[in-house]
Enzyme design. Structure first.
Site, mmCIF file in Angstrom:
data_model
loop_
_atom_site.group_PDB
_atom_site.id
_atom_site.type_symbol
_atom_site.label_atom_id
_atom_site.label_comp_id
_atom_site.label_asym_id
_atom_site.label_seq_id
_atom_site.Cartn_x
_atom_site.Cartn_y
_atom_site.Cartn_z
ATOM 1 N N HIS A 55 0.691 -1.173 -0.459
ATOM 2 C CA HIS A 55 -0.151 -0.380 0.003
ATOM 3 C C HIS A 55 1.061 1.118 0.138
ATOM 4 C CE1 HIS A 55 -1.697 -2.438 2.917
ATOM 5 N NE2 HIS A 55 -2.436 -2.972 1.372
ATOM 6 N N GLU A 93 -7.804 -7.056 -22.948
ATOM 7 C CA GLU A 93 -7.054 -8.002 -22.473
ATOM 8 C C GLU A 93 -6.298 -9.772 -22.935
ATOM 9 O OE1 GLU A 93 -5.364 -5.577 -17.792
ATOM 10 O OE2 GLU A 93 -8.314 -6.826 -18.120
ATOM 11 N N ASP A 145 -1.684 -6.507 -19.741
ATOM 12 C CA ASP A 145 -2.126 -7.803 -19.495
ATOM 13 C C ASP A 145 -1.774 -8.448 -20.970
ATOM 14 O OD1 ASP A 145 -2.411 -9.123 -16.503
ATOM 15 O OD2 ASP A 145 -4.275 -7.058 -16.675
ATOM 16 N N CYS A 190 -4.462 2.605 -22.386
ATOM 17 C CA CYS A 190 -4.945 2.488 -20.850
ATOM 18 C C CYS A 190 -3.438 1.776 -20.260
ATOM 19 C CB CYS A 190 -5.471 1.729 -19.759
ATOM 20 S SG CYS A 190 -6.063 0.474 -19.905
HETATM 21 C C1 PEP Z 1 -3.694 -3.585 -18.120
HETATM 22 O O1 PEP Z 1 -3.576 -4.780 -17.727
HETATM 23 O O2 PEP Z 1 -2.181 -3.108 -18.915
HETATM 24 C C2 PEP Z 1 -4.156 -2.901 -17.336
HETATM 25 C C3 PEP Z 1 -4.194 -1.614 -17.385
HETATM 26 O O3 PEP Z 1 -4.087 -3.539 -16.280
HETATM 27 P P1 PEP Z 1 -3.666 -4.009 -14.776
HETATM 28 O O4 PEP Z 1 -1.939 -3.341 -14.994
HETATM 29 O O5 PEP Z 1 -4.010 -2.710 -13.598
HETATM 30 O O6 PEP Z 1 -3.891 -5.309 -14.578
HETATM 31 MG MG MG Z 2 -4.910 -6.081 -16.064
#
Ligand code: PEP
Ligand code: MG
Length: 735
Positions: free
Chosen positions: A349, A591, A615, A662
């Protein structure tokens, strides 16, 4: 121990007594001189070895005990890989060994060992008994009761030599400043109790006053980050009433220790437990317990709370074994330059909060606190995961230069805040930030971003000891939406499971957690969890626009099921005549590669798509994103990844559905350039990437790059990073 005599005579008597009482053939005391442990006294080993046998810290079993400041109990010591044979001692006949560190204020000043010829299994009570004796021995050594004792304590002090240590970057950045210990070294003056009932009374009184203090803190409204700090305090409260912990403290007092010494003893046990545990959540909780023990010690010794936070120098580098997010927030952010943790994973955290605050943090710097004195100069190099303690002037000069350059760079980006995110050929790019904590909200204003492209709702769930109730969730989401105003916030529903552990959800052991029961899979199987969250989001966005997306969608059917839950919740509000959002936009994350082949079926059902490259990369290449051995094996700038994304973007654009990147891929200028070249027009990234990426795109001509990239998709190479770098160089694109 109190008898007269020279150091050697008295220590010899002490070890003889211990050996007799513990029914051991051998008892030896090693004391730390410089960085070596010297055999000071022995019963049972060759007496000629005294003052001759020396082991480096970390060498052999004795050195290992000192290095890790933890006891070792071995029925077959010679079979242990760390065993180092010292022929002069004659110890080859002794099979079992029990050793404990001699600790003074949590620093190792020696090691106390007993050995037996038989393969003896030492009981926990025996380990504890030896630890108690070691505490008394430490007091003798430190108080100078042994002539020459002061020398030994001085020798055990952190050395004054410069040194460098490696860690893990939990939060990027560079910092230079002076060492401040998060847990001030509390000196326990007296170890042995004169009056046990009196010590019990003192312990009880201190526990009561500590509980009162935690309760008082819980009553004070904390306007800054309501949720997080309150929950940590709730955890403290729980531990402060934990009967197991309290009865251990009482037992330690009954064994003859003062209340303070008892707390330190039990704290020591918590620390070894912490070393053995790999589960990040349990480690965090043990760190909370460690913190509570420190608070209790402060109540006993009567020293003021949080002196470290109160008397913070202007350029503080904070050192802690482990730390919770609420504690980090106790410190004045303007003065706190960097943090070094002996523990700490990037999931912790405190790392999440530090990244939001842009404070460089290194974790996993084992044993650093023992080697540092408050006030030492320290350099934190979060960009290369290293720490320099008492650095030589050359290192300081080099770092001042790097820090200066970095500051200038940040000032430049701040000055470019108002510059529109439009490429040299006039293409408008939506620049969005990734967020998850309330403190991230300020980044939206600082960066002048167009909105929040990914709000990781699970972070709010991860910093709490219990599942947040619907009202608490609504309050958080409402605050985010209100802060963002006209700017959109894309809320991603709970993405837990895999490496994101929630304490209050039963964790099933999984062989491949990244490909396991996580994200949408978990919430579709536990629809109540998702329903409460969707309800909270709908209520928070009443009268405004709501953007929701679902993580890890692998097939259209999963999206349909999730969306149905959402539609039902909207209908419920309508039936209850409660206010609903003006507009609800629903998206799917991409993803999992399989979903790309279903885009024709998916796109009519969604309002937008958001690509999670973190991912996606691991599933495209079947390469675990958390495995360091594979970290650089495959390149996001590979022909496979780029042509895949190109194909996906084309499909979305053909039907007019917005698509955003993202994942972390969009946060590095060269990668972001390639994404624009293959068709992305919306990028969401950590706030600190906005400046560099915007600078890059303002110097880029997209049609020219698109044309250049059209030849790269079919490349047989491992990566097209080189050709892309060449394009940037030749066309003056600032990457
Ligand atoms: C990703 O997998 O690119 C994503 C934005 O989600 P996280 O990194 O939170 O798994
Ligand atoms: Mg992800």
């Amino acid at each position: 121990m109190a008898e007269a005599g020279t150091v050697d005579e008295r220590l010899a008597r002490v070890v003889r007594n211990i050996a007799a009482n513990m029914v051991a053939e051998v008892c030896s005391a090693y004391l730390l001189r410089g960085d070596e442990l010297e055999l000071y006294a022995t019963e049972g080993l060759n007496p000629d070895a005294v003052h001759k046998t020396r082991l480096k810290v970390g060498e052999g079993l004795v050195g290992d005990i000192a290095a890790h400041a933890r006891p070792l109990a071995l029925a077959d010591a010679q079979g242990h890989p760390q065993f180092a044979y010292k022929p002069e001692t004659g110890e080859e006949v002794y099979h079992s060994l029990l050793g404990v560190p001699i600790l003074r204020d949590n620093r190792v000043i020696g090691v106390l060992v007993v050995q037996n010829q038989t393969r003896r299994q030492y009981a926990d009570e025996e380990v504890e008994a030896l630890e108690t004796i070691a505490m008394v021995l430490a007091e003798m050594v430190a108080s100078g009761q042994l002539s020459g004792g002061e020398d030994l304590v001085a020798a055990s002090r952190a050395s004054t030599m410069p040194f460098r240590a490696d860690g893990r970057t939990l939060s990027e950045g560079l910092a230079i400043g002076v060492a401040v210990l998060h847990e001030p070294r509390i000196h326990v003056e007296k170890t042995m109790a004169d009056d046990i009932p009196y010590e019990k009374q003192r312990l009880d009184a201190a526990v009561t006053s500590m509980r009162d203090q935690v309760n008082k803190m819980l009553e004070t409204p904390d306007s800054d980050i309501v949720g997080e700090s309150r929950d940590i305090l709730e955890t403290y409260k729980m531990f402060a009433h934990d009967t197991g912990w309290l009865s251990k403290l009482h037992q330690a007092v009954e064994s003859g220790l003062t209340a303070e010494a008892a707390v330190q003893r039990v704290q020591g046990e918590t620390r070894h437990r912490m070393q053995a545990i790999t589960d990040p959540y349990l480690r965090e909780r043990l760190a909370d317990l460690d913190d509570l023990a420190n608070r209790l010690l402060l109540h006993l010794t009567g020293k003021p709370q949080h002196t470290a936070a109160e008397n913070l120098p202007e350029n503080a580098i904070l050192l802690a074994r482990a730390m919770g997010p609420a504690e980090l927030l106790d410190y004045d952010r303007r003065k706190l330059q960097g943090v070094i943790l002996e523990e700490g994973s990037s999931m912790s955290h405190v790392a999440i909060v530090a990244r939001a605050l842009s404070i460089p943090v290194l974790g996993g710097v084992a044993g650093v606190i023992a080697k540092v004195e408050p006030g030492d100069t320290i350099v934190v190099d979060g960009d290369h995961a290293q720490v320099f303690v008492r650095p030589v002037p050359d290192v300081v000069a080099a770092f001042h230069q790097s820090v200066g350059l970095r500051k200038a760079r940040l000032a430049k980006y701040a000055a470019q805040r108002e510059d529109p995110a439009i490429t040299a050929d006039g293409t408008k790019v939506a620049m969005l930030v990734n967020a998850g904590l309330l403190i991230d909200l300020s980044h939206l204003d600082e960066t002048n971003a167009d909105g929040i492209g990914l709000y990781r709702t699970e972070l709010q769930f991860m910093v709490r000891p219990t599942l947040p109730k619907a009202e608490a969730q609504t309050a958080i989401y409402r605050r985010v939406i209100e802060h963002a105003g006209d700017r959109p916030v894309v809320f991603r529903t709970l993405d837990i499971g895999g490496d994101k552990v929630l304490p209050y959800l039963v964790k099933y052991p999984e062989e491949n957690p990244a490909m396991g029961w996580r994200a949408i899979r978990l919430t579709l199987d536990r629809p109540a969890l998702l329903k409460v969250q969707l309800r909270a989001l709908l209520e928070a966005a009443a009268g405004r626009s709501l953007y929701v997306m679902f993580p890890m969608i692998a097939e259209v059917d999963e999206f349909r099921r999730a969306r149905k839950l959402l539609d039902r919740e909207v209908q419920r509000l309508v039936n209850l005549r409660k206010p609903v959002p003006l507009k609800v936009q629903v998206g799917s994350m991409l993803e999992v590669p399989a979903l790309a082949w279903q885009l024709p079926a998916l796109l009519p059902l969604v309002d937008f798509i958001s690509v999670g490259s973190n991912d996606l990369m691991q599933f495209m290449f079947a390469a675990d994103r958390g495995n360091t051995k594979l970290a650089d094996r495959y390149d996001p700038l590979s022909p496979a990844m780029l042509s895949f994304l190109h194909w996906v973007v084309q499909q979305c654009h053909a039907v007019g559905k917005p698509i955003t990147m993202c994942g972390e891929m969009g946060s590095r200028p060269l990668e972001a350039m390639a994404l624009l070249g293959l068709g992305f027009r919306r990028l969401s990234m950590p706030a600190n990437a906005i400046g560099p990426v915007k600078e890059m795109l303002r110097s880029l001509s997209v049609p020219q790059l698109a044309e250049y990239m059209s030849k790269l998709y079919s490349s047989p190479e491992h990566s097209v990073r080189g050709p892309l770098e060449e394009f940037a160089r030749e066309n003056g694109v600032i990457v």
